[in-house]
Design a protein around this motif. Structure first.
Motif, PDB file in Angstrom:
ATOM      1  N   TYR A 200      51.211  35.731  49.555  1.00  0.00           N
ATOM      2  CA  TYR A 200      51.090  34.277  49.768  1.00  0.00           C
ATOM      3  C   TYR A 200      49.720  33.885  50.290  1.00  0.00           C
ATOM      4  N   ASN A 201      49.048  34.816  51.005  1.00  0.00           N
ATOM      5  CA  ASN A 201      47.757  34.475  51.597  1.00  0.00           C
ATOM      6  C   ASN A 201      46.579  34.952  50.748  1.00  0.00           C
ATOM      7  N   LYS A 202      46.853  35.373  49.517  1.00  0.00           N
ATOM      8  CA  LYS A 202      45.777  35.819  48.635  1.00  0.00           C
ATOM      9  C   LYS A 202      45.927  35.167  47.266  1.00  0.00           C
ATOM     10  N   THR A 203      44.826  35.238  46.501  1.00  0.00           N
ATOM     11  CA  THR A 203      44.817  34.623  45.183  1.00  0.00           C
ATOM     12  C   THR A 203      44.078  35.539  44.204  1.00  0.00           C
ATOM     13  N   PRO A 204      44.367  35.503  42.910  1.00  0.00           N
ATOM     14  CA  PRO A 204      43.651  36.358  41.951  1.00  0.00           C
ATOM     15  C   PRO A 204      42.170  35.988  41.873  1.00  0.00           C
ATOM     16  N   ASN A 205      41.334  37.014  41.635  1.00  0.00           N
ATOM     17  CA  ASN A 205      39.933  36.703  41.365  1.00  0.00           C
ATOM     18  C   ASN A 205      39.817  36.105  39.971  1.00  0.00           C
ATOM     19  N   GLU A 206      38.625  35.809  39.573  1.00  0.00           N
ATOM     20  CA  GLU A 206      38.436  35.084  38.311  1.00  0.00           C
ATOM     21  C   GLU A 206      38.900  35.887  37.104  1.00  0.00           C
ATOM     22  N   SER A 207      38.734  37.204  37.158  1.00  0.00           N
ATOM     23  CA  SER A 207      39.138  38.043  36.026  1.00  0.00           C
ATOM     24  C   SER A 207      40.593  38.494  36.127  1.00  0.00           C
ATOM     25  N   LYS A 208      41.266  38.131  37.201  1.00  0.00           N
ATOM     26  CA  LYS A 208      42.667  38.475  37.435  1.00  0.00           C
ATOM     27  C   LYS A 208      42.900  39.976  37.446  1.00  0.00           C
ATOM     28  N   THR A 209      41.971  40.685  38.096  1.00  0.00           N
ATOM     29  CA  THR A 209      42.094  42.132  38.221  1.00  0.00           C
ATOM     30  C   THR A 209      42.421  42.568  39.639  1.00  0.00           C
ATOM     31  N   LYS A 210      42.272  41.694  40.629  1.00  0.00           N
ATOM     32  CA  LYS A 210      42.647  42.037  41.995  1.00  0.00           C
ATOM     33  C   LYS A 210      42.890  40.770  42.798  1.00  0.00           C
ATOM     34  N   CYS A 211      43.645  40.939  43.890  1.00  0.00           N
ATOM     35  CA  CYS A 211      43.950  39.816  44.773  1.00  0.00           C
ATOM     36  C   CYS A 211      42.892  39.740  45.874  1.00  0.00           C
ATOM     37  N   VAL A 212      42.369  38.568  46.111  1.00  0.00           N
ATOM     38  CA  VAL A 212      41.348  38.369  47.144  1.00  0.00           C
ATOM     39  C   VAL A 212      41.870  37.344  48.147  1.00  0.00           C
ATOM     40  N   SER A 213      41.281  37.376  49.334  1.00  0.00           N
ATOM     41  CA  SER A 213      41.712  36.445  50.384  1.00  0.00           C
ATOM     42  C   SER A 213      41.458  35.016  49.945  1.00  0.00           C
ATOM     43  N   THR A 214      42.425  34.182  50.245  1.00  0.00           N
ATOM     44  CA  THR A 214      42.278  32.766  49.905  1.00  0.00           C
ATOM     45  C   THR A 214      41.202  32.154  50.799  1.00  0.00           C
ATOM     46  N   PRO A 215      40.163  31.549  50.238  1.00  0.00           N
ATOM     47  CA  PRO A 215      39.088  30.986  51.064  1.00  0.00           C
ATOM     48  C   PRO A 215      39.613  29.822  51.916  1.00  0.00           C
TER      49      PRO A 215
ATOM     50  N   GLY B 152      48.550  33.214  39.575  1.00  0.00           N
ATOM     51  CA  GLY B 152      48.925  33.850  40.831  1.00  0.00           C
ATOM     52  C   GLY B 152      49.210  35.336  40.728  1.00  0.00           C
ATOM     53  N   SER B 153      48.992  35.966  39.548  1.00  0.00           N
ATOM     54  CA  SER B 153      49.293  37.396  39.374  1.00  0.00           C
ATOM     55  C   SER B 153      48.093  38.123  38.781  1.00  0.00           C
ATOM     56  N   ILE B 154      48.115  39.476  38.901  1.00  0.00           N
ATOM     57  CA  ILE B 154      47.004  40.302  38.422  1.00  0.00           C
ATOM     58  C   ILE B 154      47.549  41.561  37.740  1.00  0.00           C
ATOM     59  N   SER B 155      46.665  42.248  37.001  1.00  0.00           N
ATOM     60  CA  SER B 155      46.900  43.631  36.553  1.00  0.00           C
ATOM     61  C   SER B 155      45.586  44.363  36.729  1.00  0.00           C
ATOM     62  N   ASN B 156      45.622  45.517  37.357  1.00  0.00           N
ATOM     63  CA  ASN B 156      44.375  46.217  37.692  1.00  0.00           C
ATOM     64  C   ASN B 156      44.195  47.524  36.937  1.00  0.00           C
ATOM     65  N   ALA B 157      44.982  47.748  35.877  1.00  0.00           N
ATOM     66  CA  ALA B 157      44.848  48.971  35.082  1.00  0.00           C
ATOM     67  C   ALA B 157      45.014  48.623  33.614  1.00  0.00           C
ATOM     68  N   PRO B 158      44.315  49.346  32.735  1.00  0.00           N
ATOM     69  CA  PRO B 158      44.473  49.076  31.297  1.00  0.00           C
ATOM     70  C   PRO B 158      45.861  49.463  30.814  1.00  0.00           C
ATOM     71  N   GLY B 159      46.354  48.739  29.838  1.00  0.00           N
ATOM     72  CA  GLY B 159      47.653  49.051  29.246  1.00  0.00           C
ATOM     73  C   GLY B 159      48.844  48.589  30.042  1.00  0.00           C
TER      74      GLY B 159
END
Length: 305
Positions: free
Chosen positions: A276-291, A260-267
């Motif tokens: 609550y209405n979004k979920t991490p993408n497969e690489s966990k680099t950004k939150c996307v809308s829950t389908p 349920g969490s992401i990090s979008n920058a190195p380090g």
């Protein structure tokens, strides 16, 4: 590997003589050399016969010039017979062995500054305690001695500023450190089968202003490479992970962001929870809308997405 050497061993001639291939590309950090003309004049005029109070100077002289200083009017002794060295005549010249540009003299002014720091600290202690209370200079001196302790000298050093013998302003910060100035020297081994090495100044650092100057294009890197070596124990963690620091602090491990969490920058040192209405993408680099998904029931009551 790149050696970074402090002035405690970087100035050793043995570095260039015996270890040139190993320390090729070395960066050495040394106090900026400051010549003290009066000391040079004094030093060049020394010999064992006009400097008898320094017992070690005789040994230094004998080793430097490979001769023997006669004692008790005896030109030969068991030591001299064994070494077969000629007697020193005092006409040997230190100027033939040491140039004013030699690294050994770069520390002279700093040793003088260290001694003067103690002098000014003691003076401050004595003036504050007995500046006008006693008429006799001897009485003031004797009384002051009782108040001069290592701790009192140290505490007063933090609060003094003076001009050195080379007209450099000497002062100390709250930790007792002097605002030093340093040269950064690069070592190059030419590897032509001979002792052919170069020490080149490629930068400097001013502790008072915090200014660091480096000519990156002038640096000779070890092994003939054209770019610097990595100075990290661990490589930077990619997006989608966070780093867990160990000891030493330049080392860490990278862990995938929790569910349920992401990090979008190195380090990144932590991960951000998605709304609550979004979920991490497969690489966990950004939150996307829950389908949005709908259930469809078949005739016998089974659900299908």
């Amino acid at each position: 590997k790149l050696w970074i050497a402090s002035d405690s061993w970087a100035d050793s001639p043995k570095i260039a003589e015996d270890n040139a291939k190993i320390v090729d590309g070395m960066l050495r950090i040394i106090n900026q050399p400051i010549v003290v003309p009066d000391f040079m004049k004094y030093f060049y005029n020394l010999n064992p016969f006009n400097n008898p109070q320094n017992f070690w100077f005789i040994q230094f002289w004998e080793e430097l010039f490979q001769c023997y200083v006669s004692k008790h009017n005896m030109t030969l002794s068991k030591e001299n017979l064994f070494t077969l060295r000629a007697s020193c005549n005092g006409k040997e010249k230190l100027a033939d062995k040491f140039l004013q540009t030699d690294a050994v003299f770069s520390r002279v002014s700093y040793v003088m500054d260290a001694v003067l720091s103690i002098v000014y600290s003691v003076r401050k202690i004595c003036q504050s305690k007995f500046g006008t209370q006693m008429s006799s200079e001897m009485a003031r001196r004797n009384a002051c001695i009782d108040f001069v302790t290592p701790s009192s000298v140290l505490s007063n050093i933090f609060n003094i500023t003076f001009n050195s013998v080379t007209n450099r302003t000497v002062s100390f910060d709250k930790s007792g450190d002097d605002m030093g100035r340093y040269d950064i020297i690069n070592f190059k081994n030419h590897e032509d089968g001979k002792l052919n090495t170069t020490f080149l100044k490629i930068g400097e650092y001013d502790g008072k202003t915090g200014l660091l100057k480096i000519d990156r294009h002038a640096i000779h890197w070890p092994g003939g490479v054209t770019s610097p070596s990595y100075g990290l124990c661990s490589l930077e963690c990619p997006p989608g992970t966070f780093k867990v620091v160990a000891k030493p602090i330049c080392c860490w491990t990278c862990r995938t962001c929790p569910r349920g969490s992401i990090s979008n920058a190195p380090g990144a040192t932590s991960c951000t929870q998605c709304p609550y209405n979004k979920t991490p993408n497969e690489s966990k680099t950004k939150c996307v809308s829950t389908p949005m998904r709908f259930l469809r029931w078949d005739k016998i009551g089974r659900a299908h997405v």
